[in-house]
Design an enzyme around this catalytic site. Sequence first.
Site, PDB file in Angstrom:
ATOM      1  N   HIS A  47       0.829  -1.210   0.000  1.00 13.28           N
ATOM      2  CA  HIS A  47       0.000   0.000   0.000  1.00 13.28           C
ATOM      3  C   HIS A  47       0.861   1.255   0.000  1.00 13.28           C
ATOM      4  O   HIS A  47       1.951   1.297   0.565  1.00 13.28           O
ATOM      5  CB  HIS A  47      -1.000  -0.002   1.168  1.00 13.28           C
ATOM      6  CG  HIS A  47      -0.417   0.061   2.548  1.00 13.28           C
ATOM      7  ND1 HIS A  47      -0.138   1.251   3.187  1.00 13.28           N
ATOM      8  CD2 HIS A  47      -0.097  -0.926   3.437  1.00 13.28           C
ATOM      9  CE1 HIS A  47       0.323   0.992   4.410  1.00 13.28           C
ATOM     10  NE2 HIS A  47       0.361  -0.305   4.581  1.00 13.28           N
ATOM     11  N   ASP A  92      -0.219   4.455   0.985  1.00 13.60           N
ATOM     12  CA  ASP A  92      -0.505   5.502   1.971  1.00 13.60           C
ATOM     13  C   ASP A  92       0.265   5.282   3.258  1.00 13.60           C
ATOM     14  O   ASP A  92       0.722   4.170   3.563  1.00 13.60           O
ATOM     15  CB  ASP A  92      -2.001   5.573   2.265  1.00 13.60           C
ATOM     16  CG  ASP A  92      -2.557   4.311   2.924  1.00 13.60           C
ATOM     17  OD1 ASP A  92      -2.191   3.201   2.477  1.00 13.60           O
ATOM     18  OD2 ASP A  92      -3.347   4.433   3.885  1.00 13.60           O
ATOM     19  N   ASP A 101       6.263   1.668   6.509  1.00 13.11           N
ATOM     20  CA  ASP A 101       4.941   1.045   6.410  1.00 13.11           C
ATOM     21  C   ASP A 101       4.109   1.889   5.449  1.00 13.11           C
ATOM     22  O   ASP A 101       3.558   2.899   5.834  1.00 13.11           O
ATOM     23  CB  ASP A 101       4.304   1.003   7.796  1.00 13.11           C
ATOM     24  CG  ASP A 101       2.914   0.423   7.809  1.00 13.11           C
ATOM     25  OD1 ASP A 101       2.524  -0.185   6.809  1.00 13.11           O
ATOM     26  OD2 ASP A 101       2.202   0.615   8.815  1.00 13.11           O
ATOM     27  N   GLU A 125      -4.979   1.862   2.803  1.00 17.14           N
ATOM     28  CA  GLU A 125      -4.929   0.687   3.675  1.00 17.14           C
ATOM     29  C   GLU A 125      -4.957   1.108   5.138  1.00 17.14           C
ATOM     30  O   GLU A 125      -5.582   0.447   5.979  1.00 17.14           O
ATOM     31  CB  GLU A 125      -3.667  -0.131   3.378  1.00 17.14           C
ATOM     32  CG  GLU A 125      -3.625  -1.501   4.045  1.00 17.14           C
ATOM     33  CD  GLU A 125      -2.935  -1.536   5.407  1.00 17.14           C
ATOM     34  OE1 GLU A 125      -2.886  -2.610   6.022  1.00 17.14           O
ATOM     35  OE2 GLU A 125      -2.448  -0.462   5.866  1.00 17.14           O
ATOM     36  N   GLU A 126      -4.290   2.214   5.452  1.00 21.12           N
ATOM     37  CA  GLU A 126      -4.167   2.632   6.856  1.00 21.12           C
ATOM     38  C   GLU A 126      -5.491   3.081   7.464  1.00 21.12           C
ATOM     39  O   GLU A 126      -5.611   3.155   8.683  1.00 21.12           O
ATOM     40  CB  GLU A 126      -3.136   3.759   6.980  1.00 21.12           C
ATOM     41  CG  GLU A 126      -1.702   3.355   6.639  1.00 21.12           C
ATOM     42  CD  GLU A 126      -1.088   2.394   7.649  1.00 21.12           C
ATOM     43  OE1 GLU A 126      -1.781   1.999   8.604  1.00 21.12           O
ATOM     44  OE2 GLU A 126       0.090   2.046   7.469  1.00 21.12           O
ATOM     45  N   ASP A 156       4.115  -6.479   3.671  1.00 17.77           N
ATOM     46  CA  ASP A 156       3.776  -5.439   4.646  1.00 17.77           C
ATOM     47  C   ASP A 156       4.041  -5.913   6.066  1.00 17.77           C
ATOM     48  O   ASP A 156       3.371  -5.484   7.006  1.00 17.77           O
ATOM     49  CB  ASP A 156       2.301  -5.048   4.469  1.00 17.77           C
ATOM     50  CG  ASP A 156       1.912  -3.792   5.228  1.00 17.77           C
ATOM     51  OD1 ASP A 156       2.798  -3.036   5.641  1.00 17.77           O
ATOM     52  OD2 ASP A 156       0.696  -3.566   5.406  1.00 17.77           O
ATOM     53  N   HIS A 168       3.989   3.880  12.332  1.00 23.10           N
ATOM     54  CA  HIS A 168       3.074   4.980  12.656  1.00 23.10           C
ATOM     55  C   HIS A 168       3.666   6.007  13.612  1.00 23.10           C
ATOM     56  O   HIS A 168       2.923   6.829  14.160  1.00 23.10           O
ATOM     57  CB  HIS A 168       1.746   4.466  13.246  1.00 23.10           C
ATOM     58  CG  HIS A 168       1.004   3.531  12.350  1.00 23.10           C
ATOM     59  ND1 HIS A 168      -0.248   3.041  12.668  1.00 23.10           N
ATOM     60  CD2 HIS A 168       1.323   2.973  11.153  1.00 23.10           C
ATOM     61  CE1 HIS A 168      -0.660   2.232  11.700  1.00 23.10           C
ATOM     62  NE2 HIS A 168       0.289   2.172  10.776  1.00 23.10           N
TER      63      HIS A 168
END
Length: 419
Positions: free
Chosen positions: A86, A88, A149, A183-184, A206, A389
């Site tokens: 992903h 994002d 990520d 995705e997030e 991932d 994150h």
Amino acid sequence: MTLQIQPNEFQVTEKFTQYVQIDTQSDANSKSFPSTEKQKDLGRLLVQQLLEYGIDDAYMDEHGYVFATLASNTTKKVPVICFCAHMDTSPDCSGKNVKPLIHYNYQGEDIVLPDDKTQILTQKDHPDLAKQLGNDIITASGTTLLGADNKAGVAEIMDAVRLLLKHPEIKHGDIRILFTPDEEVGRGVEKLDMSKLGADFGYTVDGETLGSIENETFSADGARITIQGNSIHPGFAKGKMINALKVASELIAKLPKDRLSPETTEGKEGFIHPVSMSGTVEQATIDFIIRDFDDKLLQQHVEELKNIAQSVIDQFPTCTYDIEVKQQYRNMKNILKDYPEVTDIGIEAMERLNIQPILRSIRGGTDGSRLSFMGLPCPNIFAGEHAFHGKQEWVSIQDMQKAVLTIMMIAKIWEEKSN
């Protein structure tokens, strides 16, 4: 049998450091898809690079999905394999003006991030750093997340494709490339047209620690409780006002404190987790995420939340509430158990590369969770990303290179096992 790729052939570091400087943060509060248009900035670059490789069917659709095909170079009939990552980054921490820094030849020292010297990576806080002695660590500068990520996964897939084109002696079937937005915020494959994808099996890239392969995720629901209070001028409120914000606070205070919360659970234990609360005296809303590996236990957690809400509302006779529960995704093991060869080939690929496989469950979800239920059995393999994150997110160059080789080896094994 390993792959004959020389260290100087990799370009995954250059790709990764380029991609993380493009702000692709998604927005959970947006009603558009993708939730932010800037995610398409990376999508356009990926399409351009794939076209430059000579992959002439690369394109991005109106929803921001990037599709491409690395064509088969074998006469065998091989299942079509998809590799997915992903684009994002998390809404939890800024992804704007990321400054990737490479800390060469890590020797166990604390890593102090220069733009905020209170951000210090230690082995105590990041135990996996102990496995990285002599490796090269990439971090951000201290004021943003890094974006490993999942831009590590994006870069690894891109470099694997490039190297497979460079090494036609490595035989493979058709490989479908999929890069997703959002995705997030739990919407990564919401608009995906599976007929456009046209793959038989897949792997999301991932995961975290070198060697990890995950064939089991949480099952997930979201819940929103809306509380209707009674607003009246506070000077004349005695015996009349019901403050919806206070009722909501009472409800949160009634949640279990020694179980069923992220801060008190681990392993296969599920939870009920309030993630936001907003409102006024008149009306308040609480959003929850509810998680468990077992669908029956997940439903029990939903019922427990309903019972807690009712017990609180019962204390306020003129107060009303509504609870809306939505399915988010389900444990992909429910599907993958019927296709053990997909996970087995991922494990075999790592073993051939002298990487110790770590088969485990993930206390979260990936695009592969929903893809598996959409007809694409799809475990998750490591990308090397750590401390997602947050400002201390990191990845090692050597782990990314091993992920590139793992992708290539998976493609090779599928070809070998086909007729």
